[in-house]
Write an enzyme that holds these catalytic residues in place. Structure first.
Site, short mmCIF file in Angstrom:
data_model
loop_
_atom_site.label_atom_id
_atom_site.label_comp_id
_atom_site.label_asym_id
_atom_site.label_seq_id
_atom_site.Cartn_x
_atom_site.Cartn_y
_atom_site.Cartn_z
N LYS A 1 0.85 -1.20 0.00
CA LYS A 1 0.00 0.00 0.00
C LYS A 1 0.88 1.25 0.00
CE LYS A 1 -4.08 -0.76 2.89
NZ LYS A 1 -4.58 -0.38 4.22
N ASP B 1 -7.73 2.93 4.53
CA ASP B 1 -8.47 1.73 4.92
C ASP B 1 -9.27 1.31 3.71
OD1 ASP B 1 -8.93 -0.06 7.27
OD2 ASP B 1 -10.99 0.28 6.61
N LYS C 1 -2.88 0.71 -12.16
CA LYS C 1 -3.44 0.93 -10.82
C LYS C 1 -3.36 2.39 -10.41
CE LYS C 1 -3.99 -1.90 -7.07
NZ LYS C 1 -3.52 -2.72 -5.94
P1 ITT Z 1 -2.96 -1.46 7.28
O1 ITT Z 1 -4.25 -1.54 8.09
O2 ITT Z 1 -1.73 -1.62 8.13
O3 ITT Z 1 -2.91 -0.27 6.40
P2 ITT Z 1 -4.00 -3.81 5.91
O4 ITT Z 1 -3.49 -4.64 4.77
O5 ITT Z 1 -4.48 -4.54 7.14
O6 ITT Z 1 -2.88 -2.72 6.28
P3 ITT Z 1 -6.74 -2.84 5.54
O7 ITT Z 1 -7.14 -3.13 6.94
O8 ITT Z 1 -7.14 -1.53 4.94
O9 ITT Z 1 -5.15 -2.90 5.36
O10 ITT Z 1 -7.24 -4.02 4.62
C1 ITT Z 1 -7.27 -3.89 3.25
C2 ITT Z 1 -7.40 -5.25 2.62
O11 ITT Z 1 -8.23 -5.12 1.44
C3 ITT Z 1 -6.04 -5.74 2.11
O12 ITT Z 1 -5.39 -6.56 3.04
C4 ITT Z 1 -6.42 -6.47 0.83
O13 ITT Z 1 -6.80 -7.79 1.14
C5 ITT Z 1 -7.63 -5.71 0.32
N1 ITT Z 1 -7.21 -4.63 -0.62
C6 ITT Z 1 -7.28 -3.29 -0.42
N2 ITT Z 1 -6.79 -2.62 -1.45
C7 ITT Z 1 -6.36 -3.53 -2.33
C8 ITT Z 1 -5.73 -3.45 -3.58
O14 ITT Z 1 -5.40 -2.28 -4.12
N3 ITT Z 1 -5.43 -4.58 -4.21
C9 ITT Z 1 -5.74 -5.77 -3.67
N4 ITT Z 1 -6.31 -5.95 -2.48
C10 ITT Z 1 -6.63 -4.84 -1.80
#
Ligand code: ITT
Length: 196
Positions: free
Chosen positions: A14, A72, A174
């Protein structure tokens, strides 16, 4: 001089996407784990992406004393009543098992309509300001995985208007059309209209 802002996340994929999206602005994003090597264990107890984004950005801003930006995000699938949604990262331990679970649940179902959602939050303690934006990216869930770019559900998400997954299309596509890119453009527009 650019304003240094900590990216409130331990997800390096991210961070790489966000860094690219804000490169041309007057914000320099620093990866959370480089600023606070042990990270922060933040409970994402909100009921929406925006609430969780704000919780994360506030916690990292307080933990570092710096301005903080967070993301998020999640995947919403129509045939699954828009799950996994805000629980996208919590449904299984790693990307591989999250995708396996999703494909198993969907089976051969024809309706594979889905969207990615991202809420970005920027907390600026010196100005007592908080900014939040949201972005969407519509598409469909493929029957099989393809490609090796990106992270999360990218190998099975085919954005509308394309015939390849985000993991095949790579970072250029993207940064033009993703949920994160849409939310990032909205945030930088808000900031510039606020004289930032
Ligand atoms: P942080 O909270 O530390 O930022 P995280 O990975 O736990 O990291 P989130 O709670 O926001 O982040 O969860 C987002 C999830 O949604 C992520 O783990 C992916 O499974 C999915 N996701 C979000 N954006 C995505 C993307 O651009 N491409 C693929 N999957 C994505």
């Amino acid at each position: 001089m650019k304003l240094q802002v900590v990216f409130a996340s331990s997800n390096e994929h991210k961070y790489e996407e966000m860094k690219r999206l804000f490169e041309w602005t007057n914000i320099e994003l620093l990866f959370g784990l480089e600023v606070l090597p042990k990270g922060l264990d933040v409970e994402e107890s909100g009921k929406s992406y925006a609430e969780n984004a704000l919780i994360k950005a506030r916690a990292w801003s307080e933990g570092t004393g710096m301005p903080a930006m967070s993301d998020d995000s999640g995947l919403e699938v129509e045939a699954l009543d828009w799950r996994p949604g805000i629980f996208s990262s919590r449904v299984a331990e790693n990307d591989e098992s999250r995708i396996r679970r999703l494909l198993d649940e969907l089976g051969r179902r024809e309706n594979r309509r889905a969207r990615f959602v991202a809420a970005l939050s920027l907390v600026l303690p010196q100005r007592a300001q908080v900014w939040i934006t949201e972005g969407f990216c519509w598409g469909k869930i493929a029957f099989e995985l393809s490609g090796s770019f990106g992270f999360g559900y990218d190998p099975v998400f085919v954005p509308i208007g394309y015939e390849a997954s985000f993991a095949e299309l790579g970072p250029k596509a993207k940064s033009l059309i993703s949920h994160r890119a849409v939310a990032a453009r909205a945030l930088s527009q808000l900031l510039s209209s606020g004289g930032f």
